[in-house]
Design a protein around this motif. Structure first.
Motif, PDB file in Angstrom:
ATOM      1  N   THR A  87     -78.579  13.813 -87.514  1.00  0.00           N
ATOM      2  CA  THR A  87     -79.161  14.429 -86.477  1.00  0.00           C
ATOM      3  C   THR A  87     -78.084  14.311 -85.310  1.00  0.00           C
ATOM      4  OG1 THR A  87     -80.228  12.515 -85.658  1.00  0.00           O
ATOM      5  CG2 THR A  87     -81.468  13.916 -87.145  1.00  0.00           C
ATOM      6  N   ALA A  88     -77.288  13.539 -85.570  1.00  0.00           N
ATOM      7  CA  ALA A  88     -75.981  13.350 -84.323  1.00  0.00           C
ATOM      8  C   ALA A  88     -74.652  12.901 -85.197  1.00  0.00           C
ATOM      9  CB  ALA A  88     -76.535  12.221 -83.539  1.00  0.00           C
ATOM     10  N   LEU A  89     -73.719  13.329 -84.499  1.00  0.00           N
ATOM     11  CA  LEU A  89     -72.360  12.952 -84.935  1.00  0.00           C
ATOM     12  C   LEU A  89     -71.290  12.513 -83.659  1.00  0.00           C
ATOM     13  CD1 LEU A  89     -71.196  15.625 -87.309  1.00  0.00           C
ATOM     14  CD2 LEU A  89     -71.804  13.397 -88.011  1.00  0.00           C
ATOM     15  N   ALA A  90     -70.488  11.570 -83.780  1.00  0.00           N
ATOM     16  CA  ALA A  90     -69.330  11.441 -82.731  1.00  0.00           C
ATOM     17  C   ALA A  90     -68.194  12.109 -83.411  1.00  0.00           C
ATOM     18  CB  ALA A  90     -69.253   9.809 -82.727  1.00  0.00           C
ATOM     19  N   LEU A  91     -67.833  12.939 -82.701  1.00  0.00           N
ATOM     20  CA  LEU A  91     -66.593  13.819 -83.060  1.00  0.00           C
ATOM     21  C   LEU A  91     -65.249  12.839 -82.499  1.00  0.00           C
ATOM     22  CD1 LEU A  91     -64.988  16.129 -83.804  1.00  0.00           C
ATOM     23  CD2 LEU A  91     -65.410  17.288 -81.940  1.00  0.00           C
ATOM     24  N   THR A  92     -64.541  12.261 -83.631  1.00  0.00           N
ATOM     25  CA  THR A  92     -63.677  11.331 -83.219  1.00  0.00           C
ATOM     26  C   THR A  92     -62.337  11.890 -83.946  1.00  0.00           C
ATOM     27  OG1 THR A  92     -64.286  10.130 -84.845  1.00  0.00           O
ATOM     28  CG2 THR A  92     -64.930   9.363 -82.749  1.00  0.00           C
ATOM     29  N   GLU A  93     -62.022  13.204 -83.260  1.00  0.00           N
ATOM     30  CA  GLU A  93     -60.862  13.789 -83.955  1.00  0.00           C
ATOM     31  C   GLU A  93     -59.510  12.831 -83.448  1.00  0.00           C
ATOM     32  OE1 GLU A  93     -59.219  15.142 -86.393  1.00  0.00           O
ATOM     33  OE2 GLU A  93     -60.829  16.701 -86.207  1.00  0.00           O
TER      34      GLU A  93
ATOM     35  N   PRO B  76     -68.770  13.741 -77.966  1.00  0.00           N
ATOM     36  CA  PRO B  76     -67.417  13.849 -78.021  1.00  0.00           C
ATOM     37  C   PRO B  76     -66.609  12.588 -77.853  1.00  0.00           C
ATOM     38  CG  PRO B  76     -68.188  15.056 -75.846  1.00  0.00           C
ATOM     39  CD  PRO B  76     -69.289  14.298 -76.615  1.00  0.00           C
ATOM     40  N   GLY B  77     -65.404  12.638 -78.493  1.00  0.00           N
ATOM     41  CA  GLY B  77     -64.768  11.294 -78.652  1.00  0.00           C
ATOM     42  C   GLY B  77     -63.215  11.632 -79.424  1.00  0.00           C
ATOM     43  N   VAL B  78     -62.559  10.592 -79.505  1.00  0.00           N
ATOM     44  CA  VAL B  78     -61.167  10.705 -79.929  1.00  0.00           C
ATOM     45  C   VAL B  78     -60.835   9.540 -80.630  1.00  0.00           C
ATOM     46  CG1 VAL B  78     -60.572   9.872 -77.769  1.00  0.00           C
ATOM     47  CG2 VAL B  78     -58.691  11.451 -79.092  1.00  0.00           C
TER      48      VAL B  78
END
Length: 258
Positions: free
Chosen positions: A35-41, A75-77
């Motif tokens: 149901t959720a993700l951290a986008l850590t590109e 959002p993430g990195v």
């Protein structure tokens, strides 16, 4: 809330961002129960800001996440440090993009930012700081910086790829022992670049969170459980194989187009 703290939406750093692939990834994440993700590109992936330009144009940003048809995308990195290791930073989109802009001069391997300098920079924001795959052979953060330095992090990453490569029990034990020693929680991330890997490891939270501050409080209060899939080996191996051939195909297409 069921969240994966380490995920990518590009096949590789050198591949272009593809909106259709992104949409497929998000759909499959939900199909796998997330149901959720951290986008850590990766911070030094080509055309990093194309991702956020697309997200800002196509999706609503609510409080601290993008609403991707009902899935929360935080959002993430993922940042390389000079000592050899990776750090996940998760937070508000403006803060993530701001810190990425400040890392422009540190994108090349011989110029990666020092761990302490990155921590100083991240501490100026409300970002969750996670030590990614701390015992991976290629980027063993835990062996390259001191335990005192590691205590500046907020959590350690129990990583899907490493669980597969090292064995679940071995990987869990070494991360847990370090976490207990330095007093940090452990969160799980699939580290996927290909959707078959979704669900290999997840974090089941007791309640929904809407921003990085709420996520951090839930982590500190241990209001979640780590769950490793019985199908982890199949998920990671199949995703790795598909990713390999997708990268090869994309390279061939790019070569022909030139």
């Amino acid at each position: 809330m069921i969240i994966d703290f380490h995920s990518h939406v590009k096949i590789s750093k050198k591949s272009r961002f593809m909106p259709d692939y992104f949409r497929e990834m998000m759909y499959e994440a939900k199909q796998n129960g997330l149901t959720a993700l951290a986008l850590t590109e990766h911070f030094n992936t080509i055309r990093f800001f194309d991702i956020y330009a697309f997200l800002n144009e196509q999706y609503k940003y609510v409080d601290g996440f993008y609403d991707i048809d009902g899935l929360k995308l935080f959002p993430g990195v993922e940042v390389d440090v000079q000592e050899v290791g990776h750090i996940l930073l998760i937070g508000d989109r403006k803060e993530v993009c701001s810190i990425r802009e400040q890392l422009t001069d540190f994108k090349e391997e011989d110029r990666f930012i020092a761990f302490d300098l990155l921590m100083d920079l991240a501490d100026q924001y409300s970002l969750i700081k996670i030590g990614a795959h701390p015992f991976r052979d290629s980027t063993p953060l835990a062996r390259n910086v001191s335990k005192v330095q590691l205590q500046r992090l907020d959590a350690l990453d129990l990583n899907g790829k490493d669980l597969y490569a090292k064995g679940v029990e071995t990987c869990q034990q070494e991360v847990k022992e370090l976490a207990d020693e330095i007093g940090l929680p452990v969160v799980g991330g699939s580290d996927t670049h290909q959707f078959l890997q979704y669900g290999s490891i997840v974090n089941e939270f007791e309640y929904d969170c809407s921003n990085s501050n709420e996520l951090m409080q839930a982590i500190l209060q241990k209001k979640y459980q780590l769950k490793v899939s019985d199908q982890l080996a199949l998920k990671v191996k199949s995703a790795t194989i598909v990713k390999k051939y997708m990268k090869k195909y994309m390279q061939e297409v790019d070569t022909v187009s030139l």
